[in-house]
Write a protein that holds these residues in place. Structure first.
Motif, PDB file in Angstrom:
ATOM      1  N   SER A  93     -21.379  29.682  -4.967  1.00 16.69           N
ATOM      2  CA  SER A  93     -21.443  30.839  -5.859  1.00 16.69           C
ATOM      3  C   SER A  93     -20.161  30.974  -6.675  1.00 16.69           C
ATOM      4  O   SER A  93     -20.210  31.316  -7.857  1.00 16.69           O
ATOM      5  N   GLN A  94     -19.019  30.690  -6.067  1.00 19.40           N
ATOM      6  CA  GLN A  94     -17.751  30.756  -6.803  1.00 19.40           C
ATOM      7  C   GLN A  94     -17.685  29.681  -7.884  1.00 19.40           C
ATOM      8  O   GLN A  94     -17.181  29.940  -8.984  1.00 19.40           O
ATOM      9  N   ASN A  95     -18.196  28.494  -7.593  1.00 21.44           N
ATOM     10  CA  ASN A  95     -18.224  27.437  -8.603  1.00 21.44           C
ATOM     11  C   ASN A  95     -19.099  27.845  -9.777  1.00 21.44           C
ATOM     12  O   ASN A  95     -18.762  27.596 -10.934  1.00 21.44           O
ATOM     13  N   ARG A  96     -20.244  28.475  -9.477  1.00 23.42           N
ATOM     14  CA  ARG A  96     -21.103  28.948 -10.558  1.00 23.42           C
ATOM     15  C   ARG A  96     -20.413  30.047 -11.360  1.00 23.42           C
ATOM     16  O   ARG A  96     -20.529  30.103 -12.567  1.00 23.42           O
ATOM     17  N   GLN A  97     -19.681  30.918 -10.673  1.00 24.42           N
ATOM     18  CA  GLN A  97     -18.946  31.973 -11.378  1.00 24.42           C
ATOM     19  C   GLN A  97     -17.880  31.363 -12.276  1.00 24.42           C
ATOM     20  O   GLN A  97     -17.666  31.821 -13.400  1.00 24.42           O
ATOM     21  N   ALA A  98     -17.213  30.314 -11.806  1.00 26.17           N
ATOM     22  CA  ALA A  98     -16.215  29.633 -12.640  1.00 26.17           C
ATOM     23  C   ALA A  98     -16.881  29.003 -13.859  1.00 26.17           C
ATOM     24  O   ALA A  98     -16.339  29.077 -14.977  1.00 26.17           O
ATOM     25  N   ALA A  99     -18.046  28.415 -13.668  1.00 29.79           N
ATOM     26  CA  ALA A  99     -18.780  27.843 -14.806  1.00 29.79           C
ATOM     27  C   ALA A  99     -19.163  28.946 -15.781  1.00 29.79           C
ATOM     28  O   ALA A  99     -19.079  28.769 -17.004  1.00 29.79           O
ATOM     29  N   ARG A 100     -19.558  30.085 -15.249  1.00 28.42           N
ATOM     30  CA  ARG A 100     -19.910  31.224 -16.112  1.00 28.42           C
ATOM     31  C   ARG A 100     -18.686  31.696 -16.898  1.00 28.42           C
ATOM     32  O   ARG A 100     -18.788  32.022 -18.080  1.00 28.42           O
ATOM     33  N   GLU A 101     -17.536  31.741 -16.248  1.00 25.23           N
ATOM     34  CA  GLU A 101     -16.302  32.139 -16.938  1.00 25.23           C
ATOM     35  C   GLU A 101     -15.964  31.148 -18.061  1.00 25.23           C
ATOM     36  O   GLU A 101     -15.498  31.544 -19.124  1.00 25.23           O
ATOM     37  N   ASN A 102     -16.213  29.860 -17.807  1.00 21.75           N
ATOM     38  CA  ASN A 102     -15.974  28.852 -18.854  1.00 21.75           C
ATOM     39  C   ASN A 102     -16.905  29.063 -20.037  1.00 21.75           C
ATOM     40  O   ASN A 102     -16.485  28.956 -21.192  1.00 21.75           O
ATOM     41  N   VAL A 103     -18.170  29.359 -19.761  1.00 22.55           N
ATOM     42  CA  VAL A 103     -19.123  29.639 -20.839  1.00 22.55           C
ATOM     43  C   VAL A 103     -18.658  30.853 -21.623  1.00 22.55           C
ATOM     44  O   VAL A 103     -18.646  30.857 -22.861  1.00 22.55           O
TER      45      VAL A 103
END
Length: 158
Positions: A93-103
């Motif tokens: 979930s944290q990795n997905r949140q980091a990807a979301r922050e990059n987007v």
């Protein structure tokens, strides 16, 4: 004249749409588990589970009800495995949140570039000197950085 005549072809991406396309079934499962594990219901269920386990295995319901006597090796192993899996779900979930922050950062950058280009074009149309505007922007940014660093000088005449 129709509504589509001379309409600019500007497409602004929405973060939720971009992130939703990146999210698969496994991501939804990991998010659901992580969301549940972060609730007080999860804590209460575990406290109840541990209490029942310990009470049963201390012989409160007779020797026949004991399946994991003290020091509760089976309980320890189950809790350890659960911790491993929960930490993995949290990391997913944290990795997905980091990807979301990059987007989000990419979309913010695109918006900022778009705004700057529009501002320059409008400024030219109004006869504004872009060099003078940029000089003033740099002054204000320097003042703001100095204030943030605690090295700002009081304005003259104070």
């Amino acid at each position: 004249m129709g509504t589509s005549a001379k309409r600019p072809a500007v497409r602004i991406k929405h973060e939720q749409v971009v992130v939703a396309r990146m999210r698969g079934t496994q991501d939804r499962i990991a998010d659901a588990i992580t969301a549940f594990a972060g609730t007080m219901t999860f804590v209460y269920l575990h406290a109840l589970w541990f209490a029942v386990w310990i009470v049963c295995n201390e012989g409160a319901f007779g020797k026949a009800a004991v399946w994991d006597p003290y020091p509760f090796g089976l309980l320890t192993m189950i809790v350890s495995l659960e911790a491993i899996f929960l930490s993995t779900f949290v990391m997913v979930s944290q990795n997905r949140q980091a990807a979301r922050e990059n987007v989000r950062a990419d979309l913010d950058f695109e918006t900022n570039v778009r705004s700057e280009v529009w501002a320059v074009h409008m400024g030219r149309a109004l006869g504004v000197d872009p060099v003078e505007v940029e000089r003033r922007v740099q002054e204000l940014l320097a003042e703001n950085r100095a204030r943030m660093n605690g090295t700002a000088q009081p304005p003259e005449g104070s």
